[in-house]
Design a protein around this motif. Structure first.
Motif: not given
Length: 321
Positions: A71, A95, A98
């Motif tokens: 991520v 990301r 996130h």
């Protein structure tokens, strides 16, 4: 299960992890820069596997995983050249969905585990006002330079001015001819006089040996136009094309040595270069935003400004606080 930060050996990484890195990079780009065209996964992999144009080694990674899926990541590039042995080039990408969970900070704190003797880090992919800008400022990074990204769509090679008396042009694709390699190195190293703000990056540490090493490991096409004056270097320009996107090329270094400036030679050699680029449809370049003269030369050739970005800098020791 929470987020786990760990090293990733890219050379031995499974395809799912290589594609996981790509998905993070493109998810970031799609949100923070939706107008920028996305490169394919092959282009990213080639970039991560090879040296960059300044001689920095292939990227090293720490990644953040949630339920096994990547991520976010931090990549670090280091150089074996003594001139840049103090410096690591670092990029942290998370990301969008996130973010604000401390993942970027955790990745950055883990970055020193990738380094050898580097005491300074710089990131050259920070957009003004974008999340990365706020993230870097909050962690104590300072802005050291600003760059302008430009694009030229080739519709036909431009006219080339006549060479002044005493000058000659030499062109090649691939390895430098033996009789010109020393002049080539001299021309490249003259870029030390170009404005680059307060970056710790040394652009002018080329030697004949380092050039030959780079040529031997090259994964791309490289064109060179060398300007000579009575047999000595007067200027040089270099363009590179990665195999993943053969219709695209990157204009790298362009420099005219101080004794030969003020004669329009920068425009002349860049114009001549555009006659060499067989199969290329679009050329990109990056130029210091302080380098008003080179920006003006590029505009005269038809380059359009796309966006600006910054380099930010911090001491490695501060990341471990």
């Amino acid at each position: 299960m929470g987020v786990v930060v760990e090293k990733l050996d890219f050379a031995a990484a499974a395809q799912v992890d290589r594609h996981g890195l790509y998905e993070v990079a493109t998810a970031w780009a799609a949100e923070d820069a939706p107008d920028r065209e996305q490169a394919p996964v092959e282009a990213y992999i080639a970039m991560w596997e090879s040296r960059n144009d300044l001689g920095f080694e292939p990227a090293r990674f720490v990644v953040a995983r949630e339920n096994g899926k990547i991520v976010g990541y931090a990549q670090a590039e280091v150089s074996e050249a003594e001139a840049n042995s103090h410096l690591a080039l670092v990029t942290v990408v998370v990301r969008p969905r996130h973010r604000r969970r401390g993942i970027g900070t955790a990745l950055l704190r883990a970055t020193p585990s990738l380094l050898d003797r580097q005491t300074v880090i710089e990131s050259w992919s920070v957009g003004p006002g974008e999340p990365g800008d706020h993230f870097a400022a909050a962690l104590g990074f300072r802005v050291v330079t600003s760059m302008t990204r430009q694009r030229l769509r080739l519709t036909g090679p431009p006219d080339v001015a006549e060479l002044p008396a005493g000058y000659e042009l030499v062109t090649w694709k691939g390895a430098a001819p033996e009789e010109f390699v020393e002049a080539y190195v001299e021309g490249l190293n003259a870029i030390a006089g170009a404005p680059f703000g307060e970056t710790a990056l040394d652009h002018a540490h080329n030697t004949v040996e380092s050039i030959r090493e780079d040529e031997a490991e090259a994964l791309s096409d490289r064109w060179v136009v060398l300007l000579l004056h009575e047999g000595s270097a007067a200027g040089v320009t270099v363009v590179e094309r990665k195999s993943a996107r053969p219709e695209y090329a990157e204009q790298l270094h362009t420099v005219v040595l101080p004794a030969h400036r003020g004669k329009g030679l920068g425009l002349l050699i860049k114009s001549r270069m555009l006659h060499e680029l067989d199969g290329v449809e679009t050329v990109f370049t990056r130029t210091s935003s302080e380098n008003v003269h080179m920006l003006r030369v590029n505009h005269a050739l038809g380059y359009e400004d796309q966006y600006t970005y910054m380099a930010v800098q911090a001491k490695t020791a501060d990341l471990q606080a």
